[in-house]
Design a protein around this motif. Structure first.
Motif, PDB file in Angstrom:
ATOM      1  N   ILE A 279      36.288  -9.192 -34.285  1.00 25.25           N
ATOM      2  CA  ILE A 279      35.356 -10.192 -34.810  1.00 25.25           C
ATOM      3  C   ILE A 279      34.419 -10.686 -33.731  1.00 25.25           C
ATOM      4  CG2 ILE A 279      35.152 -12.331 -36.100  1.00 25.25           C
ATOM      5  CD1 ILE A 279      37.923 -12.025 -37.020  1.00 25.25           C
ATOM      6  N   LEU A 280      34.992 -10.964 -32.551  1.00 23.85           N
ATOM      7  CA  LEU A 280      34.169 -11.497 -31.475  1.00 23.85           C
ATOM      8  C   LEU A 280      33.999 -10.470 -30.363  1.00 23.85           C
ATOM      9  CD1 LEU A 280      35.620 -15.088 -30.997  1.00 23.85           C
ATOM     10  CD2 LEU A 280      33.559 -14.447 -32.196  1.00 23.85           C
ATOM     11  N   SER A 281      33.003 -10.702 -29.533  1.00 24.93           N
ATOM     12  CA  SER A 281      32.861  -9.877 -28.329  1.00 24.93           C
ATOM     13  C   SER A 281      33.214 -10.774 -27.148  1.00 24.93           C
ATOM     14  CB  SER A 281      31.418  -9.381 -28.188  1.00 24.93           C
ATOM     15  OG  SER A 281      30.594 -10.471 -27.853  1.00 24.93           O
TER      16      SER A 281
ATOM     17  N   ILE B  40      31.373 -12.297 -25.344  1.00 25.80           N
ATOM     18  CA  ILE B  40      30.522 -13.485 -25.367  1.00 25.80           C
ATOM     19  C   ILE B  40      31.189 -14.599 -26.180  1.00 25.80           C
ATOM     20  CG2 ILE B  40      28.310 -14.402 -26.152  1.00 25.80           C
ATOM     21  CD1 ILE B  40      27.042 -11.816 -25.477  1.00 25.80           C
ATOM     22  N   GLY B  41      31.712 -14.218 -27.355  1.00 25.58           N
ATOM     23  CA  GLY B  41      32.394 -15.205 -28.194  1.00 25.58           C
ATOM     24  C   GLY B  41      33.611 -15.782 -27.491  1.00 25.58           C
ATOM     25  N   VAL B  42      34.368 -14.911 -26.820  1.00 29.94           N
ATOM     26  CA  VAL B  42      35.556 -15.363 -26.103  1.00 29.94           C
ATOM     27  C   VAL B  42      35.167 -16.375 -25.029  1.00 29.94           C
ATOM     28  CG1 VAL B  42      37.357 -14.629 -24.524  1.00 29.94           C
ATOM     29  CG2 VAL B  42      36.881 -13.284 -26.552  1.00 29.94           C
TER      30      VAL B  42
ATOM     31  N   ILE C 109      32.534 -18.297 -24.994  1.00 28.27           N
ATOM     32  CA  ILE C 109      32.119 -19.550 -25.632  1.00 28.27           C
ATOM     33  C   ILE C 109      33.340 -20.374 -26.030  1.00 28.27           C
ATOM     34  CG2 ILE C 109      30.985 -20.536 -27.662  1.00 28.27           C
ATOM     35  CD1 ILE C 109      28.960 -18.363 -27.561  1.00 28.27           C
ATOM     36  N   LEU C 110      34.351 -19.697 -26.602  1.00 33.67           N
ATOM     37  CA  LEU C 110      35.576 -20.413 -26.959  1.00 33.67           C
ATOM     38  C   LEU C 110      36.191 -21.075 -25.732  1.00 33.67           C
ATOM     39  CD1 LEU C 110      37.439 -18.012 -29.407  1.00 33.67           C
ATOM     40  CD2 LEU C 110      36.353 -20.175 -29.936  1.00 33.67           C
TER      41      LEU C 110
ATOM     42  N   ILE D 213      34.165 -24.174 -24.715  1.00 30.04           N
ATOM     43  CA  ILE D 213      34.421 -25.307 -25.601  1.00 30.04           C
ATOM     44  C   ILE D 213      35.790 -25.919 -25.307  1.00 30.04           C
ATOM     45  CG2 ILE D 213      34.873 -25.934 -27.983  1.00 30.04           C
ATOM     46  CD1 ILE D 213      32.667 -24.201 -28.829  1.00 30.04           C
TER      47      ILE D 213
ATOM     48  N   ASN E 193      29.502 -29.456 -26.967  1.00 27.68           N
ATOM     49  CA  ASN E 193      29.803 -28.183 -27.605  1.00 27.68           C
ATOM     50  C   ASN E 193      28.563 -27.327 -27.735  1.00 27.68           C
ATOM     51  OD1 ASN E 193      32.470 -28.737 -27.839  1.00 27.68           O
ATOM     52  ND2 ASN E 193      32.402 -29.345 -29.973  1.00 27.68           N
ATOM     53  N   ILE E 194      27.438 -27.990 -28.029  1.00 24.90           N
ATOM     54  CA  ILE E 194      26.204 -27.219 -28.155  1.00 24.90           C
ATOM     55  C   ILE E 194      25.808 -26.650 -26.796  1.00 24.90           C
ATOM     56  CG2 ILE E 194      23.763 -27.350 -28.700  1.00 24.90           C
ATOM     57  CD1 ILE E 194      24.376 -29.075 -30.980  1.00 24.90           C
TER      58      ILE E 194
ATOM     59  N   ILE F 160      27.762 -23.587 -25.971  1.00 30.60           N
ATOM     60  CA  ILE F 160      27.306 -22.332 -26.568  1.00 30.60           C
ATOM     61  C   ILE F 160      26.435 -21.587 -25.563  1.00 30.60           C
ATOM     62  CG2 ILE F 160      25.931 -21.281 -28.379  1.00 30.60           C
ATOM     63  CD1 ILE F 160      26.664 -23.518 -30.192  1.00 30.60           C
TER      64      ILE F 160
ATOM     65  N   THR G  94      28.378  -9.658 -31.320  1.00 28.06           N
ATOM     66  CA  THR G  94      28.730  -9.211 -32.674  1.00 28.06           C
ATOM     67  C   THR G  94      28.326 -10.234 -33.721  1.00 28.06           C
ATOM     68  OG1 THR G  94      30.856 -10.291 -32.722  1.00 28.06           O
ATOM     69  CG2 THR G  94      30.776  -8.135 -31.685  1.00 28.06           C
TER      70      THR G  94
ATOM     71  N   GLY H 110      30.377 -11.701 -35.604  1.00 25.74           N
ATOM     72  CA  GLY H 110      31.346 -12.780 -35.481  1.00 25.74           C
ATOM     73  C   GLY H 110      30.898 -13.825 -34.473  1.00 25.74           C
ATOM     74  N   ASP H 111      30.336 -13.356 -33.341  1.00 24.36           N
ATOM     75  CA  ASP H 111      29.826 -14.283 -32.333  1.00 24.36           C
ATOM     76  C   ASP H 111      28.795 -15.213 -32.947  1.00 24.36           C
ATOM     77  OD1 ASP H 111      29.830 -11.730 -29.776  1.00 24.36           O
ATOM     78  OD2 ASP H 111      31.327 -13.228 -30.261  1.00 24.36           O
TER      79      ASP H 111
ATOM     80  N   LEU I 216      30.265 -17.755 -35.189  1.00 23.87           N
ATOM     81  CA  LEU I 216      30.934 -18.802 -34.410  1.00 23.87           C
ATOM     82  C   LEU I 216      29.922 -19.823 -33.922  1.00 23.87           C
ATOM     83  CD1 LEU I 216      33.477 -19.832 -32.810  1.00 23.87           C
ATOM     84  CD2 LEU I 216      32.722 -18.391 -30.951  1.00 23.87           C
ATOM     85  N   ILE I 217      28.809 -19.326 -33.367  1.00 27.33           N
ATOM     86  CA  ILE I 217      27.775 -20.223 -32.840  1.00 27.33           C
ATOM     87  C   ILE I 217      27.232 -21.110 -33.944  1.00 27.33           C
ATOM     88  CG2 ILE I 217      25.459 -20.279 -31.856  1.00 27.33           C
ATOM     89  CD1 ILE I 217      26.147 -17.836 -30.271  1.00 27.33           C
TER      90      ILE I 217
ATOM     91  N   ILE J  25      29.656 -23.869 -34.868  1.00 26.66           N
ATOM     92  CA  ILE J  25      29.690 -24.937 -33.871  1.00 26.66           C
ATOM     93  C   ILE J  25      28.475 -25.842 -34.011  1.00 26.66           C
ATOM     94  CG2 ILE J  25      29.657 -25.445 -31.409  1.00 26.66           C
ATOM     95  CD1 ILE J  25      31.060 -22.808 -30.946  1.00 26.66           C
TER      96      ILE J  25
ATOM     97  N   SER K 248      28.790 -29.738 -35.013  1.00 30.13           N
ATOM     98  CA  SER K 248      28.293 -30.693 -34.016  1.00 30.13           C
ATOM     99  C   SER K 248      27.158 -31.526 -34.586  1.00 30.13           C
ATOM    100  CB  SER K 248      27.799 -29.957 -32.775  1.00 30.13           C
ATOM    101  OG  SER K 248      28.847 -29.242 -32.183  1.00 30.13           O
TER     102      SER K 248
END
Lengths: 167, 125
Positions: A106-108, A110-112, A114-115, A118, A145-146, A149, B2, B4-5, B8-9, B12, B16
Motif C-alpha cells: 500500500i505504501l512506499s 515515502i509513506g513509511v 511520513i508515518l 507523524i 502533522n501537515i 507530510i 504509490t 496508498g501514499d 495517506l497524505i 492527514i 488536520s
C-alpha cells in the motif's frame, strides 16, 4: 569480509552521519508557526537502517545516536524527548514497513517515512503536554502533522534515492 | 510514490484541517487577555495585559533564567540562558491560545482570554 564486521562498520557509519546531520540541523531554524519543528534529517539514517537491517538495529541506532548527541550538546531535555520519540517513531516505521510494504503493497518508503515523522512529532507533543501540564500544546498537533507530510515525504524521497543510486 | 501514499497524505490533511477549524471556532476570544506563566507545570504568575502595560520581567528559577518583555498586549522572550534559544527566536505572541515554551528551563508562557481561561486550565496527572 565477515558479515558481522561489515554490519558493525555500516551501523557505526550510519550513526555518525546521523549525528552530524542532527548537529547541522540545529543551525537551520525551520518553524513556520510551531517552534521546534525540524526537518528531521537524521531520521533518514534510521529509515535506512530499518530498510537495510531490521527493527533491532534501528532501535540500537536510535538509542546510540541520541546518547552521543547528548554527549555532544549536553542538552539533557532534548535527549529524553529525542530518545522516547525516536524509539516510538522507529517502531512505527518498522511496523509500517512490515504491514504496508511487505505484506500488502500500500505504501512506499515515502509513506513509511511520513508515518514515522507523524509518530515522532505527536509523541513529542504528548510528552511535553504531560511534563509541562499544558493541554493547549495539543493544539499544535494538526499543523505539525501537515508539516510532517512535507518533512517525512522529503526524507522518504531521499531514502528512496539512496537505496536506488548509492547503496 | 504509490497511490496508498497519496491517500495517506490526503487523510492527514483532511483530519488536520477539520481539527484546526474546530480549534479556531472554539478559541475566538473576548477582549480580556491574561498572561499565565508556569514553571515546571506549576502556576507562577498571572498578569492582565492592557494596551498600556509595559513591563520587563526577569524569571530566575533553579532551571534557568528567562527575561520576558510585555509590551501592551504582546509578550516575547528577549533573553534566555537555554542552549537552543528557541523561545527567543520565536518572537512575540499576542493572541489567546498562543504560547512560548522553553523546554530546558521548564517555562511556559501562555496567553488566555476570559472565555477560555477556565476551560483549558486543567491539571493532567
Amino acid at each position: 569480509m565477515n558479515n558481522n564486521i561489515k554490519k558493525i562498520i555500516f551501523l557505526s557509519l550510519f550513526i555518525s552521519i546521523g549525528l552530524v546531520l542532527s548537529l547541522v540541523e540545529m543551525n537551520l531554524p525551520v518553524f513556520f508557526m510551531v517552534p521546534g519543528a525540524k526537518i528531521g534529517l537524521s531520521n533518514l539514517l534510521i529509515l535506512l537502517v530499518i530498510y537495510y537491517y531490521g527493527l533491532k538495529e534501528g532501535l540500537i541506532t536510535t538509542a546510540l545516536k541520541s546518547l552521543i548527541l547528548l554527549g555532544a550538546t549536553g542538552n539533557v531535555i532534548a535527549f529524553y524527548y529525542g530518545l522516547i520519540s525516536g524509539i516510538i517513531s522507529t517502531l512505527v516505521m518498522y511496523m509500517g514497513k512490515k504491514h504496508f510494504t511487505e505484506k500488502r503493497q500500500i505504501l512506499s518508503i515515502i509513506g513509511v517515512s511520513i508515518l514515522g515523522a507523524i509518530a515522532h512529532n505527536m509523541s513529542q507533543i504528548y510528552i511535553a503536554t504531560i511534563v509541562l501540564k499544558a493541554k493547549s500544546l495539543l493544539l499544535y498537533i494538526p499543523i505539525l502533522n501537515i508539516i510532517s507530510i512535507f518533512t517525512g515525504g522529503f526524507i522518504g524521497y531521499l531514502g528512496k534515492l539512496v537505496k536506488e543510486k548509492i547503496i | 510514490m504509490t497511490k496508498g501514499d497519496k491517500k495517506l497524505i490526503l487523510i492527514i490533511i483532511l483530519i488536520s484541517g477539520i481539527v484546526m477549524l474546530f480549534n479556531y471556532i472554539n478559541l475566538k476570544g473576548s477582549d480580556d487577555l491574561t498572561l499565565f506563566i508556569e514553571i515546571d507545570g506549576k502556576a507562577f504568575k498571572e498578569i492582565e495585559l492592557k494596551e498600556d502595560t509595559k513591563e520587563i520581567l526577569d524569571i530566575k528559577t533553579e532551571f534557568g533564567e528567562n527575561k520576558i518583555e510585555i509590551d501592551g498586549r504582546s509578550v516575547k522572550v528577549i533573553e534566555a540562558d537555554c542552549p537552543d534559544q528557541l523561545d527567543v527566536k520565536q518572537g512575540a505572541i499576542n493572541k489567546p491560545g498562543q504560547m512560548i515554551v522553553c523546554l530546558p528551563n521548564r517555562l511556559v508562557l501562555e496567553l488566555k482570554s476570559d472565555s477560555n481561561a477556565s476551560e483549558i486550565d486543567k491539571m493532567v496527572r
